[in-house]
Design a protein around this motif. Structure first.
Motif, mmCIF file in Angstrom:
data_model
loop_
_atom_site.group_PDB
_atom_site.id
_atom_site.type_symbol
_atom_site.label_atom_id
_atom_site.label_comp_id
_atom_site.label_asym_id
_atom_site.label_seq_id
_atom_site.Cartn_x
_atom_site.Cartn_y
_atom_site.Cartn_z
ATOM 1 N N LEU A 276 68.046 -16.180 23.632
ATOM 2 C CA LEU A 276 67.433 -14.906 22.899
ATOM 3 C C LEU A 276 66.304 -16.203 22.126
ATOM 4 O O LEU A 276 65.081 -16.158 22.266
ATOM 5 N N ALA A 277 66.266 -17.033 21.505
ATOM 6 C CA ALA A 277 66.099 -18.022 20.565
ATOM 7 C C ALA A 277 64.883 -18.434 22.102
ATOM 8 O O ALA A 277 64.638 -19.277 21.461
ATOM 9 N N ALA A 278 65.237 -19.011 22.635
ATOM 10 C CA ALA A 278 64.634 -19.787 23.577
ATOM 11 C C ALA A 278 63.455 -19.443 24.099
ATOM 12 O O ALA A 278 62.740 -20.018 24.350
ATOM 13 N N THR A 279 63.291 -18.285 24.344
ATOM 14 C CA THR A 279 62.564 -17.482 25.112
ATOM 15 C C THR A 279 61.170 -17.769 23.532
ATOM 16 O O THR A 279 59.900 -17.664 24.379
ATOM 17 N N ALA A 280 61.676 -17.426 22.517
ATOM 18 C CA ALA A 280 60.405 -17.774 21.612
ATOM 19 C C ALA A 280 59.978 -19.479 21.107
ATOM 20 O O ALA A 280 59.239 -18.896 21.393
ATOM 21 N N SER A 281 60.960 -19.803 22.498
ATOM 22 C CA SER A 281 60.514 -21.794 22.372
ATOM 23 C C SER A 281 60.282 -22.399 23.667
ATOM 24 O O SER A 281 59.323 -22.714 23.955
ATOM 25 N N GLY A 282 59.533 -20.629 24.661
ATOM 26 C CA GLY A 282 59.302 -21.415 26.169
ATOM 27 C C GLY A 282 60.179 -22.009 27.023
ATOM 28 O O GLY A 282 59.690 -21.902 27.763
ATOM 29 N N VAL A 283 61.497 -21.565 26.415
ATOM 30 C CA VAL A 283 62.455 -22.233 27.308
ATOM 31 C C VAL A 283 63.346 -21.070 27.718
ATOM 32 O O VAL A 283 63.112 -20.248 26.901
ATOM 33 N N ASP A 284 64.415 -21.360 29.222
ATOM 34 C CA ASP A 284 64.843 -20.141 30.142
ATOM 35 C C ASP A 284 65.565 -20.890 30.556
ATOM 36 O O ASP A 284 65.754 -22.379 30.746
ATOM 37 N N LEU A 285 66.596 -19.780 31.400
ATOM 38 C CA LEU A 285 68.113 -20.886 31.284
ATOM 39 C C LEU A 285 68.505 -21.673 32.773
ATOM 40 O O LEU A 285 68.988 -22.757 32.736
ATOM 41 N N SER A 286 67.468 -21.580 33.142
ATOM 42 C CA SER A 286 67.251 -22.859 34.321
ATOM 43 C C SER A 286 66.486 -24.117 33.532
ATOM 44 O O SER A 286 66.944 -24.870 34.507
ATOM 45 N N ASP A 287 66.537 -23.889 32.707
ATOM 46 C CA ASP A 287 66.189 -25.595 32.305
ATOM 47 C C ASP A 287 67.710 -26.105 31.488
ATOM 48 O O ASP A 287 67.702 -27.742 31.159
ATOM 49 N N LEU A 288 68.492 -24.947 32.079
ATOM 50 C CA LEU A 288 69.928 -25.834 31.435
ATOM 51 C C LEU A 288 70.164 -26.543 32.753
ATOM 52 O O LEU A 288 71.618 -27.971 32.568
ATOM 53 N N ALA A 289 69.697 -26.718 33.761
ATOM 54 C CA ALA A 289 70.115 -27.063 35.057
ATOM 55 C C ALA A 289 70.557 -28.926 34.820
ATOM 56 O O ALA A 289 71.491 -29.095 35.396
ATOM 57 N N PRO A 290 69.667 -29.501 34.555
ATOM 58 C CA PRO A 290 69.843 -30.748 34.006
ATOM 59 C C PRO A 290 70.120 -31.404 33.546
ATOM 60 O O PRO A 290 71.909 -32.340 33.748
ATOM 61 N N ALA A 291 71.501 -30.489 32.498
ATOM 62 C CA ALA A 291 73.088 -30.908 31.951
ATOM 63 C C ALA A 291 74.260 -31.034 32.345
ATOM 64 O O ALA A 291 75.052 -31.291 32.138
ATOM 65 N N GLU A 292 73.796 -29.190 32.918
ATOM 66 C CA GLU A 292 74.998 -28.648 33.958
ATOM 67 C C GLU A 292 74.966 -30.192 34.755
ATOM 68 O O GLU A 292 76.287 -30.335 35.324
#
Length: 892
Positions: A276-292
């Motif tokens: 929810l906090a990420a959405t306000a920053s223009g970020v979403d779950l797909s941006d977690l992929a490189p870290a995973e």
């Protein structure tokens, strides 16, 4: 596969195998970050035993019971089946009910114990707690309370915590220090994970990692990038690992780093608020992929776990201050559910750059909720931070006062004192000043400064006497306690102030004041039971307001009524979950039970009181309970046990020579010497009880006959004169026949001829408590034998012997046998207390409750055990008693 952990795995295997056989166990794994504690927990979890798991989370360390909720959530369906008080306490702790219920950590600990036992009903249960140093304090207390009472449930609890971190004080639990891997195991791990390292880098890695598995896995890339000629890195290993992790994060895309920072700031496995906090920053779950993909984090779409806590720290500390503040603000904005109110308040506080009334108000509300749930440590932190964020001086002081008072309630006396000093420097309000003095008095007394505490209490009571006499009365009640450790003059001063207090007769404290004031002068006023009934009728907070009356009743000598009142108050404490009051009440019960001739019951009460005091860290009552057990050992003639307990009661951390239990140890060692015939030593040990402040203690009064006897037996009756005068005065003012009996006995000891016999016969006619009466019979029998009246001497000596045998008072029984042998009468020894003497103290306690018709669950709730442990002890007790079932226990 774990490299080089065979010994640790074997230790865990033994615990798990014992659990399969129905035996419980606990183990604390301690070690530096990255040493492999979590890997050992994972090993345990893979051994096929049903497992519940929890983790301490740094950001939730101030939220009461936060970690416990995650740990017990899988078994919450069983909560409704717990005994009522435990069920209500646990539901209240987790905010699952609007009903008022006690939710202190000890009550929750008992509920956790019962819950684990229920979960293990059909087979063993494994409970794993990682990062225990980050558990909130309420969870820590509850889990330790449960862990120390595990017995026969088939439950294993493994804690993992950092070495040198005092946030998880697991005193009394077995520990295993996890050290670095052996050189061969470390080399095998490196060769498996990084087979292409150059010999130079491999050598440096093995040297600098010092066997730390995480370092062996994470440092190769860092070392490979450094100059081959670089010397050893001066940074501590933990900092080097943070650098290594930060270097890996630095290569991630900007959007991924933003998402990782939000997760690091949130510091919770729940992914929802982060997204929810990420959405306000223009970020979403797909941006977690490189870290995973790089193995930095793991996620199932609902939760997120960092590879290691140091990675979270590296991400958070590596971000700019503005980025961290923005992350906390975004998280606060995202946490809109009522269930997240407290976490939102802390994020608002973390986002503040200066005074912020919105964040301060939110934190104060969080503190109030924490207090209701008995999460006192979280409340203290919230009140203090709210004060720091307050723009208004009045609000700041009020919040500091609340923080100080709450810290005092939880026993953190040093913090309470410092908070009180901060608040006092910012206010001139006399009523707030009085409240702060009360806090500072509590801190001073807890720090072993009774005189400073006493002056503060008197000052606070004086400031409140006109406007709030009821509150002043409560302060003076505490001042009686401090004065008791100082002397007669201080007691007289408190008595005068209390007598002048404009207290309405209908005030709940009025009957308490009248009774306690009489006790200060060792004077009988009214029956204790009547005074307690009047206080309750006036609306007294029972048991809190009545505790002091139990000690006062022992000073006045109303021992039988003390046992009645203390039994009621102990039951109320158990029902209400006021466990912190139990050590003092159980000490009063132990004293009264012994005085009335029931030493085994006294030992049961003192043993239970000691265990609870140790759980709560109540040093005053740890000393008192140990010293009383020392006295019982002296009665039984157990020299080594008596001396060991005496030393344990006055160790330096309990106050040394001025520890609360010191007077009882003097009395115990003196009585032991007197019973053994070492009268010179006995008198030397007993004489300190004639000096201030011990002379007016309960034991200072009860030991007066011992001192008189010792002085007379060494031919120094002058050294007994003051003790005899005080004993007579006590008998006159208390109006108790058993005290008058002791005065007659001591008078007989100091006289000769017909006067002596008159004194002995008067003492016997008045009767007395069993041990005292038997000693009078022994002394009279000895006197008759020396007077050549051998036939007359036999009866009192045989009566004395019978009582001494029943009380297991071995030295005194030996004296009686020696006297009877001089008359030509043989007396065989007989077991003490019949068949029940074969039981351990806990077995006896359980058998007696079972004989009253209580179920295993009821007994478990009273004794802070699990029902399965109760059943185990009954199973062991039946053959000792020669019975086959519960129905046959009625006669016991």
């Amino acid at each position: 596969m774990l490299h080089g952990r065979e010994a640790e795995q074997e230790r865990i295997d033994r615990l798990l195998e014992a659990a399969r056989q129905g035996r419980s166990g606990t183990l604390v794994l301690r070690g530096e970050p990255g040493i492999g504690k979590t890997a050992l927990l994972n090993y345990a979890a893979a051994q096929g035993i049903p497992t519940v798991r929890g983790t301490g989370i740094e950001s939730e360390a101030e939220l009461p019971f936060a970690a416990l909720h995650l740990l017990v959530r899988p078994g919450m369906a069983l909560v409704d089946g717990l005994p009522g008080p435990q069920r209500d306490a646990m539901r209240a702790a987790f905010g699952m009910t609007d009903r008022a219920a006690v939710a202190d950590p000890m009550s929750i600990g008992l509920a956790v114990l019962s819950l684990f036992a229920e979960e293990a009903a059909d087979g063993p249960l494994l409970c794993l707690v990682d990062d225990a140093h980050w558990l909130d304090r309420a969870t820590t207390q509850a889990l330790l309370f449960a862990a120390r009472r595990l017995d026969s449930e088939g439950v294993v609890i493994l804690f993992a915590t950092r070495t040198g971190d005092h946030g998880f004080p697991a005193t009394g639990l077995p520990e295993l220090e996890i050290s670095g891997l052996r050189q061969d195991a470390a080399a095998a791990l490196v060769d498996r994970q990084a087979p292409d390292l150059s010999p130079t880098v491999r050598y440096r890695l093995l040297a600098e990692a010092a066997g730390n598995p995480l370092a062996l896995l994470e440092l190769p890339a860092v070392l490979a990038a450094e100059s081959p000629s670089a010397g050893p890195n001066p940074l501590p290993l933990t900092e080097r690992l943070r650098v290594a992790f930060h270097g890996r994060v630095g290569g991630m895309p900007d959007r991924t780093r933003t998402l990782l920072l939000l997760a690091a700031a949130a510091n919770t496995p729940e992914l929802g608020p982060v997204l929810l906090a990420a959405t306000a920053s223009g970020v979403d779950l797909s941006d977690l992929a490189p870290a995973e993909e790089s193995g930095l984090v793991r996620s199932d779409g609902r939760s997120l776990t960092f590879r290691h806590p140091l990675l979270r720290s590296a991400i958070y500390r590596g971000a700019h201050v503005a980025q961290r503040l923005a992350a906390h603000r975004a998280l606060a904005d995202a946490l809109t559910d009522d269930a997240d109110t407290d976490l939102r308040a802390w994020h608002l506080a973390s986002a503040a750059t200066g005074p912020d009334d919105t964040a301060a108000d939110a934190l104060e509300a969080t503190a109030h909720r924490a207090r209701i749930r008995h999460g006192y440590d979280g409340a203290v932190a919230a009140y203090e931070r709210a004060a720091d964020l307050s723009t208004d001086t009045g609000a700041r002081v009020r919040r500091l006062v609340l923080a100080a008072e709450t810290a005092a309630e939880t026993g953190r006396v040093d913090l309470a004192g410092s908070l009180a000093e901060r608040a006092a420097a910012q206010t001139v309000d006399p009523r707030l000043g009085a409240r702060l003095d009360l806090v500072r008095a509590t801190a001073a007394f807890g720090s072993g400064k009774p005189r400073a505490a006493h002056r503060l209490l008197l000052g606070a009571a004086t400031a409140m006497r006109e406007h709030e006499p009821h509150r002043a009365a409560g302060m003076l009640s505490q001042a009686v306690h401090t004065a008791w450790y100082l002397g007669e003059a201080e007691l007289a001063e408190v008595s005068a102030l209390w007598a002048e207090l404009p207290l309405d007769d209908a005030d709940p404290m009025a009957p308490v004041a009248r009774y306690v004031l009489g006790a200060i002068d060792r004077r009988y006023t009214v029956p204790l039971r009547d005074a307690a009934a009047d206080a309750r009728a006036n609306g007294a907070d029972s048991p809190r307001d009545l505790v002091q009356m139990c000690g006062a009743g022992l000073v006045v000598g109303q021992d039988d009524q003390v046992t009645e009142l203390v039994a009621e108050l102990v039951a109320e404490c158990r029902d209400q979950g006021r466990i912190a009051a139990l050590p003092s009440l159980l000490f009063f019960r132990a004293e009264a039970e012994f005085f009335l001739g029931r030493p085994r019951e006294g030992k049961l009460a003192a043993t239970e009181g000691l265990r609870i005091a140790e759980d709560l860290g109540q040093t005053h009552w740890i000393s008192q309970q140990r010293s009383f057990l020392c006295y019982l050992a002296a009665i039984g003639g157990s020299d080594a046990e008596c001396e060991n307990l005496a030393a344990a009661a006055v160790v330096e951390e309990l106050g040394g020579a001025t520890a609360a239990g010191a007077p009882w140890t003097h009395a115990a060692l003196g009585l032991l010497d007197l019973g053994r015939g070492r009268v010179e030593s006995a008198l030397t040990r007993l004489e300190p009880l004639t000096e201030e402040p011990a002379r007016h203690y309960v034991i200072g009064l009860r030991a007066l006959p011992d001192l008189v006897e010792a002085a007379v037996r060494i031919g120094a009756p002058d050294r007994a004169r003051d003790a005899l005068d005080r004993l007579r005065a006590w008998a006159d003012t208390a109006g108790q026949s058993w005290i008058e009996s002791l005065a007659h006995r001591c008078h007989a000891l100091t006289t000769v001829g017909d006067d002596a016999e008159t004194g002995y016969r008067a003492a016997l006619r008045l009767g007395g408590h069993p041990f005292d009466l038997a000693r009078t019979q022994l002394l009279y029998g000895e006197w008759l034998r020396r007077a050549k009246r051998r036939i007359d001497a036999r009866v009192p000596l045989e009566q004395a012997l019978d009582t001494f045998d029943r009380l297991a008072a071995v030295p005194w029984a030996e004296r009686a046998r020696i006297e009877l042998a001089a008359l030509g009468v043989g007396a065989a020894e007989r077991p003490a207390d019949g068949v029940s003497a074969r039981l351990t103290p806990q077995e006896l306690q359980i058998v007696r409750l079972a004989a009253r018709g209580l179920s295993n669950r009821d007994i478990a709730a009273q004794l802070f055990l699990s029902p399965r442990t109760v059943g185990h002890h009954l199973y062991k007790a039946y053959p000792k008693l020669g019975v086959l079932s519960r129905n046959e226990l009625r006669e016991f």
